[in-house]
Design a protein around this motif. Structure first.
Motif, short mmCIF file in Angstrom:
data_model
loop_
_atom_site.label_atom_id
_atom_site.label_comp_id
_atom_site.label_asym_id
_atom_site.label_seq_id
_atom_site.Cartn_x
_atom_site.Cartn_y
_atom_site.Cartn_z
N LYS A 183 0.85 -1.19 0.00
CA LYS A 183 0.00 0.00 0.00
C LYS A 183 0.88 1.24 0.00
O LYS A 183 1.74 1.39 0.87
CB LYS A 183 -0.91 0.02 1.22
CG LYS A 183 -1.97 -1.05 1.21
CD LYS A 183 -2.84 -0.96 2.43
CE LYS A 183 -3.82 -2.12 2.43
NZ LYS A 183 -4.63 -2.14 3.64
N ILE B 23 1.99 1.35 -10.57
CA ILE B 23 1.05 0.26 -10.83
C ILE B 23 1.62 -0.73 -11.84
O ILE B 23 1.45 -1.95 -11.70
CB ILE B 23 -0.32 0.82 -11.27
CG1 ILE B 23 -1.00 1.48 -10.07
CG2 ILE B 23 -1.21 -0.27 -11.87
CD1 ILE B 23 -2.26 2.27 -10.41
N PRO C 165 3.54 -5.56 -8.61
CA PRO C 165 2.32 -6.37 -8.61
C PRO C 165 1.51 -6.16 -7.33
O PRO C 165 2.05 -5.96 -6.25
CB PRO C 165 2.84 -7.81 -8.68
CG PRO C 165 4.32 -7.75 -8.58
CD PRO C 165 4.75 -6.34 -8.54
N ASN C 166 0.20 -6.20 -7.47
CA ASN C 166 -0.73 -6.11 -6.34
C ASN C 166 -0.53 -4.87 -5.48
O ASN C 166 -0.66 -4.93 -4.26
CB ASN C 166 -0.63 -7.37 -5.47
CG ASN C 166 -0.90 -8.63 -6.25
OD1 ASN C 166 -1.83 -8.69 -7.04
ND2 ASN C 166 -0.06 -9.63 -6.06
N VAL C 167 -0.22 -3.76 -6.10
CA VAL C 167 -0.03 -2.51 -5.36
C VAL C 167 -1.35 -1.75 -5.26
O VAL C 167 -2.17 -1.80 -6.17
CB VAL C 167 1.07 -1.63 -6.00
CG1 VAL C 167 0.61 -1.08 -7.34
CG2 VAL C 167 1.50 -0.51 -5.08
N GLN C 168 -1.55 -1.08 -4.14
CA GLN C 168 -2.68 -0.17 -3.96
C GLN C 168 -2.08 1.22 -3.77
O GLN C 168 -1.24 1.42 -2.90
CB GLN C 168 -3.50 -0.56 -2.74
CG GLN C 168 -4.60 0.44 -2.41
CD GLN C 168 -5.29 0.12 -1.09
OE1 GLN C 168 -5.43 -1.03 -0.71
NE2 GLN C 168 -5.69 1.16 -0.39
#
Length: 153
Positions: free
Chosen positions: A2, A21, A25-28
């Motif tokens: 995050k 982004i 990977p899988n970033v907010q």
């Protein structure tokens, strides 16, 4: 992972957000557009961020109908936010992403290198470093990617 992206320039924020982004990977990525909205995101919410990407100069308030300009541009708002983070024990790894090589005016002007040295000393337990952002060049992407890879959580 995050990330809180603190940036008042919409185009710069979009470019940084899109790069992050694509790179992680899988970033907010959450965004704050002013000192006060960043402070609220970091200190008054229950979200735990892994990284803060921080602009150095920004207004105190978000642009709104009540505050159409967001207030005066504060040259050292990023450093002020780091100070608040330290005081409130919110020591989230922070990378400054700036498009300026100096801050302030006249005799009070501070180069990015001097500011970096000051922040390394004052906030050594969570200030990671800085990246010089340029819309015309991509070197900032490599620098940011390297600093992000160095952060393990």
């Amino acid at each position: 992972m995050k990330i809180l992206l603190v940036e008042d320039d919409i185009d710069k924020a979009g470019e940084i957000r899109d790069f992050v982004i694509r790179s992680i990977p899988n970033v907010q990525v959450d965004e704050a557009r002013s000192f006060n909205s960043a402070l609220k995101a970091l200190c008054h919410r229950t979200v735990e961020y892994d990284v803060v990407l921080l602009d150095m100069s920004m207004p105190n308030f978000d642009v709104s109908e009540r505050e159409p300009s967001g207030g005066a541009q504060e040259n050292f708002a990023g450093r002020d936010l780091l100070t608040q983070m330290k005081m409130r024990q919110r020591k989230v790894p922070t990378i400054v992403v700036t498009m300026f090589d100096g801050f302030g005016e006249g005799a009070g002007r501070v180069s990015i290198d001097n500011l970096h040295a000051e922040m390394m000393e004052s906030f050594s337990d969570f200030y990671v470093g800085h990246v010089y952002y340029s819309q015309a060049e991509d070197a900032w992407k490599t620098g940011l990617e390297q600093l992000l890879k160095g952060i393990s959580r």
